[in-house]
Enzyme design. Structure first.
Site, PDB file in Angstrom:
ATOM      1  N   ASP A 149     -10.836  -8.952  -8.011  1.00 19.53           N
ATOM      2  CA  ASP A 149      -9.716  -8.888  -7.073  1.00 19.53           C
ATOM      3  C   ASP A 149      -8.722  -9.960  -7.499  1.00 19.53           C
ATOM      4  O   ASP A 149      -8.949 -10.654  -8.503  1.00 19.53           O
ATOM      5  CB  ASP A 149     -10.203  -9.146  -5.623  1.00 19.53           C
ATOM      6  CG  ASP A 149      -9.321  -8.491  -4.562  1.00 19.53           C
ATOM      7  OD1 ASP A 149      -8.135  -8.859  -4.469  1.00 19.53           O
ATOM      8  OD2 ASP A 149      -9.813  -7.607  -3.830  1.00 19.53           O
TER       9      ASP A 149
ATOM     10  N   ASP B 215      -6.233  -8.992 -11.988  1.00 21.27           N
ATOM     11  CA  ASP B 215      -5.022  -8.314 -11.526  1.00 21.27           C
ATOM     12  C   ASP B 215      -4.966  -7.002 -12.305  1.00 21.27           C
ATOM     13  O   ASP B 215      -4.816  -7.014 -13.536  1.00 21.27           O
ATOM     14  CB  ASP B 215      -3.789  -9.179 -11.821  1.00 21.27           C
ATOM     15  CG  ASP B 215      -2.486  -8.489 -11.412  1.00 21.27           C
ATOM     16  OD1 ASP B 215      -2.467  -7.244 -11.289  1.00 21.27           O
ATOM     17  OD2 ASP B 215      -1.485  -9.197 -11.234  1.00 21.27           O
ATOM     18  N   VAL B 216      -5.075  -5.881 -11.601  1.00 22.59           N
ATOM     19  CA  VAL B 216      -5.240  -4.595 -12.299  1.00 22.59           C
ATOM     20  C   VAL B 216      -4.013  -4.177 -13.093  1.00 22.59           C
ATOM     21  O   VAL B 216      -4.083  -3.243 -13.884  1.00 22.59           O
ATOM     22  CB  VAL B 216      -5.647  -3.459 -11.319  1.00 22.59           C
ATOM     23  CG1 VAL B 216      -7.009  -3.725 -10.722  1.00 22.59           C
ATOM     24  CG2 VAL B 216      -4.587  -3.244 -10.244  1.00 22.59           C
TER      25      VAL B 216
ATOM     26  N   ASN C  46     -10.054   0.707  -7.529  1.00 31.79           N
ATOM     27  CA  ASN C  46      -9.891   0.784  -6.083  1.00 31.79           C
ATOM     28  C   ASN C  46      -8.792  -0.116  -5.520  1.00 31.79           C
ATOM     29  O   ASN C  46      -8.392   0.040  -4.372  1.00 31.79           O
ATOM     30  CB  ASN C  46     -11.253   0.423  -5.459  1.00 31.79           C
ATOM     31  CG  ASN C  46     -11.202   0.236  -3.978  1.00 31.79           C
ATOM     32  OD1 ASN C  46     -10.991   1.204  -3.250  1.00 31.79           O
ATOM     33  ND2 ASN C  46     -11.364  -0.994  -3.515  1.00 31.79           N
TER      34      ASN C  46
ATOM     35  N   TYR D 172       3.882   4.896  -2.237  1.00 32.15           N
ATOM     36  CA  TYR D 172       2.416   4.960  -2.210  1.00 32.15           C
ATOM     37  C   TYR D 172       1.949   6.382  -2.524  1.00 32.15           C
ATOM     38  O   TYR D 172       1.038   6.592  -3.322  1.00 32.15           O
ATOM     39  CB  TYR D 172       1.960   4.518  -0.816  1.00 32.15           C
ATOM     40  CG  TYR D 172       0.471   4.490  -0.579  1.00 32.15           C
ATOM     41  CD1 TYR D 172      -0.274   3.368  -0.925  1.00 32.15           C
ATOM     42  CD2 TYR D 172      -0.181   5.563   0.023  1.00 32.15           C
ATOM     43  CE1 TYR D 172      -1.643   3.324  -0.685  1.00 32.15           C
ATOM     44  CE2 TYR D 172      -1.537   5.534   0.267  1.00 32.15           C
ATOM     45  CZ  TYR D 172      -2.265   4.409  -0.082  1.00 32.15           C
ATOM     46  OH  TYR D 172      -3.620   4.377   0.152  1.00 32.15           O
TER      47      TYR D 172
ATOM     48  N   LYS E 260      -0.350   7.552  -5.556  1.00 31.77           N
ATOM     49  CA  LYS E 260      -1.667   8.157  -5.340  1.00 31.77           C
ATOM     50  C   LYS E 260      -1.731   9.571  -5.930  1.00 31.77           C
ATOM     51  O   LYS E 260      -2.790  10.025  -6.368  1.00 31.77           O
ATOM     52  CB  LYS E 260      -1.999   8.175  -3.849  1.00 31.77           C
ATOM     53  CG  LYS E 260      -2.259   6.771  -3.257  1.00 31.77           C
ATOM     54  CD  LYS E 260      -3.387   6.046  -3.968  1.00 31.77           C
ATOM     55  CE  LYS E 260      -3.896   4.848  -3.181  1.00 31.77           C
ATOM     56  NZ  LYS E 260      -4.942   4.099  -3.910  1.00 31.77           N
TER      57      LYS E 260
ATOM     58  N   THR F   2      -9.554  -1.089   7.472  1.00 31.42           N
ATOM     59  CA  THR F   2      -9.960  -2.045   6.435  1.00 31.42           C
ATOM     60  C   THR F   2      -8.996  -3.238   6.530  1.00 31.42           C
ATOM     61  O   THR F   2      -8.004  -3.184   7.277  1.00 31.42           O
ATOM     62  CB  THR F   2      -9.824  -1.428   5.030  1.00 31.42           C
ATOM     63  OG1 THR F   2      -8.428  -1.204   4.783  1.00 31.42           O
ATOM     64  CG2 THR F   2     -10.593  -0.126   4.887  1.00 31.42           C
TER      65      THR F   2
ATOM     66  N   THR G 168      -5.375  -2.202   6.331  1.00 31.25           N
ATOM     67  CA  THR G 168      -4.742  -1.366   7.363  1.00 31.25           C
ATOM     68  C   THR G 168      -4.965  -1.840   8.795  1.00 31.25           C
ATOM     69  O   THR G 168      -4.295  -1.343   9.710  1.00 31.25           O
ATOM     70  CB  THR G 168      -5.320   0.065   7.291  1.00 31.25           C
ATOM     71  OG1 THR G 168      -6.738  -0.017   7.487  1.00 31.25           O
ATOM     72  CG2 THR G 168      -5.029   0.739   5.967  1.00 31.25           C
TER      73      THR G 168
HETATM   74  N1  LIG Z   1      -7.699   2.079   4.401  1.00 31.95           N
HETATM   75  C1  LIG Z   1      -7.171   3.285   4.314  1.00 31.95           C
HETATM   76  O1  LIG Z   1      -6.863   3.939   5.320  1.00 31.95           O
HETATM   77  C2  LIG Z   1      -6.971   3.915   2.959  1.00 31.95           C
HETATM   78  C3  LIG Z   1      -6.798   5.293   2.891  1.00 31.95           C
HETATM   79  C4  LIG Z   1      -6.658   5.896   1.651  1.00 31.95           C
HETATM   80  C5  LIG Z   1      -6.702   5.122   0.504  1.00 31.95           C
HETATM   81  N2  LIG Z   1      -6.852   3.769   0.603  1.00 31.95           N
HETATM   82  C6  LIG Z   1      -6.927   3.018  -0.642  1.00 31.95           C
HETATM   83  O2  LIG Z   1      -8.204   2.418  -0.731  1.00 31.95           O
HETATM   84  C7  LIG Z   1      -8.154   1.307  -1.637  1.00 31.95           C
HETATM   85  C8  LIG Z   1      -8.853   0.127  -1.035  1.00 31.95           C
HETATM   86  O3  LIG Z   1      -8.153  -0.313   0.100  1.00 31.95           O
HETATM   87  P1  LIG Z   1      -8.852  -0.795   1.423  1.00 31.95           P
HETATM   88  O4  LIG Z   1      -8.206  -0.014   2.514  1.00 31.95           O
HETATM   89  O5  LIG Z   1     -10.309  -0.767   1.278  1.00 31.95           O
HETATM   90  O6  LIG Z   1      -8.298  -2.279   1.622  1.00 31.95           O
HETATM   91  P2  LIG Z   1      -8.686  -3.688   0.963  1.00 31.95           P
HETATM   92  O7  LIG Z   1      -7.649  -4.641   1.444  1.00 31.95           O
HETATM   93  O8  LIG Z   1     -10.095  -4.043   1.156  1.00 31.95           O
HETATM   94  O9  LIG Z   1      -8.513  -3.409  -0.592  1.00 31.95           O
HETATM   95  C9  LIG Z   1      -7.373  -3.572  -1.340  1.00 31.95           C
HETATM   96  C10 LIG Z   1      -7.627  -4.744  -2.287  1.00 31.95           C
HETATM   97  O10 LIG Z   1      -6.783  -4.620  -3.418  1.00 31.95           O
HETATM   98  C11 LIG Z   1      -6.452  -5.940  -3.816  1.00 31.95           C
HETATM   99  N3  LIG Z   1      -5.280  -5.937  -4.676  1.00 31.95           N
HETATM  100  C12 LIG Z   1      -3.988  -5.777  -4.341  1.00 31.95           C
HETATM  101  N4  LIG Z   1      -3.221  -5.866  -5.449  1.00 31.95           N
HETATM  102  C13 LIG Z   1      -4.057  -6.070  -6.492  1.00 31.95           C
HETATM  103  C14 LIG Z   1      -3.871  -6.242  -7.891  1.00 31.95           C
HETATM  104  N5  LIG Z   1      -2.660  -6.228  -8.448  1.00 31.95           N
HETATM  105  N6  LIG Z   1      -4.966  -6.427  -8.660  1.00 31.95           N
HETATM  106  C15 LIG Z   1      -6.200  -6.457  -8.122  1.00 31.95           C
HETATM  107  N7  LIG Z   1      -6.446  -6.311  -6.807  1.00 31.95           N
HETATM  108  C16 LIG Z   1      -5.366  -6.125  -6.009  1.00 31.95           C
HETATM  109  C17 LIG Z   1      -6.242  -6.685  -2.512  1.00 31.95           C
HETATM  110  O11 LIG Z   1      -6.346  -8.089  -2.699  1.00 31.95           O
HETATM  111  C18 LIG Z   1      -7.356  -6.111  -1.643  1.00 31.95           C
HETATM  112  O12 LIG Z   1      -8.522  -6.913  -1.697  1.00 31.95           O
HETATM  113  C19 LIG Z   1      -6.677   1.102  -1.947  1.00 31.95           C
HETATM  114  O13 LIG Z   1      -6.370   1.688  -3.208  1.00 31.95           O
HETATM  115  C20 LIG Z   1      -5.980   1.865  -0.833  1.00 31.95           C
HETATM  116  O14 LIG Z   1      -4.695   2.298  -1.207  1.00 31.95           O
HETATM  117  C21 LIG Z   1      -7.002   3.146   1.792  1.00 31.95           C
END
Ligand SMILES: NC(=O)c1ccc[n+]([C@@H]2O[C@H](COP(=O)([O-])OP(=O)(O)OC[C@H]3O[C@@H](n4cnc5c(N)ncnc54)[C@H](O)[C@@H]3O)[C@@H](O)[C@H]2O)c1
Length: 256
Positions: free
Chosen positions: A43, A69-70, A96, A161, A165, A196, A199
């Site tokens: 992360d 950093d991805v 992710n 977004y 996606k 999460t 959100t």
């Molecule tokens: N929560 C939802 O409703 C939902 C729905 C559909 C998709 N998603 C997707 O699920 C994935 C995980 O999200 P989540 O909801 O579990 O929240 P989360 O906050 O746990 O995960 C997102 C993580 O990505 C990290 N991040 C941000 N920019 C980054 C970078 N440049 N390099 C590395 N890490 C980075 C953040 O620090 C965070 O820890 C994301 O891709 C999100 O778009 C979430």
């Protein structure tokens, strides 16, 4: 032990502390460890990630945390090299990491557009590119890319977004085709609205919460565990004949 002897690298996985709100990466890390995998959490939230990895190690699990950093090719190379040095192989990659900036298109800046595309689409590309050689040496692998329901249907609130996606969704299928013969499977997951760290604040606003629940036939928001169970399936050999497919986990949202 559905992941015995397997090594997994997860991005955006710092929120992985038991008793605190976990993200998809964090909840998935817990399932992976339970099923026998060695796990590299990554992360950009390094303090949280280090604490999460330390807590998991206290349970006897083999877990490392690395800054990744991805959007950075050099970070990717370092993380994969560290994984191979520590555990000798790489079997599972969970792409992710994510960010979300709701905006009307007229108000959307180029910087936000570029950031969304960089973290989601470029991140999945760089991760796949860097992991493939290591997976090939191990005889195969499973890559799971986090897309979204917003990679399938339009989003009223998040144009960049959704574009990002959608890119992840079709990049997944192309990667699946290119590496199918090498037993490297590539699939996407499409979560619906789930609570999460990303959100929780926005989704708990009463007006927003009502809209999301109205759009979700099963009448509740998802949890990180709802999503992690699907990721575990795609990571394990139970999905051995699945590649290039999309696993929707959304309480029925996109069935309408
Ligand atoms: N929560 C939802 O409703 C939902 C729905 C559909 C998709 N998603 C997707 O699920 C994935 C995980 O999200 P989540 O909801 O579990 O929240 P989360 O906050 O746990 O995960 C997102 C993580 O990505 C990290 N991040 C941000 N920019 C980054 C970078 N440049 N390099 C590395 N890490 C980075 C953040 O620090 C965070 O820890 C994301 O891709 C999100 O778009 C979430």
């Amino acid at each position: 032990m559905r992941l015995e002897n397997k090594v997994a690298l997860l991005t955006g996985a710092a929120a992985a502390i038991e008793g605190e709100l976990m993200g998809f990466g964090g909840a998935t890390a817990h399932l992976f460890v339970r099923e026998g995998a060695k796990v590299v959490l990554t992360d950009i939230r390094d303090d949280l990630g280090e604490r999460a990895a330390a807590a998991l190690r206290e349970t006897g699990a083999e877990v490392l945390y690395r800054h990744l950093d991805v959007t950075s090719a050099s970070d990717w190379q370092q993380a994969v090299d560290d994984t191979l040095e520590a555990y000798g192989r790489l079997d599972i990659l969970f792409n992710n990491a994510g960010v979300a900036f709701p905006s009307k298109i007229e108000d959307l800046t180029e910087e936000t557009w570029d950031r969304e595309l960089a973290v989601h689409a470029k991140g999945a590309f760089l991760g796949t590119k860097t992991a493939i050689p290591a997976m090939r040496r191990g005889g195969g692998g499973s890559i799971i890319n986090t897309s979204s329901i917003m990679g399938i249907v339009g989003s009223p609130t998040t144009p960049a977004y959704s574009a990002a996606k959608g890119a992840v969704r079709l990049f997944t299928k192309t990667a699946a085709l290119q590496y199918a013969k090498e037993n490297i499977r590539v699939n996407s997951i499409h979560p619906g609205y789930a609570t999460t760290p990303l959100t929780a604040e926005r989704f708990s606003e009463p007006a927003v919460n009502k809209v999301l629940l109205d759009r979700t036939p099963m009448g509740r928001l998802g949890t990180a565990l709802d999503i992690a169970n699907g990721v575990l399936f795609l990571a394990s050999d139970e999905s051995a004949w699945m590649t290039g497919t999309e696993l929707v986990i959304d309480g029925g949202m996109t069935a309408q």
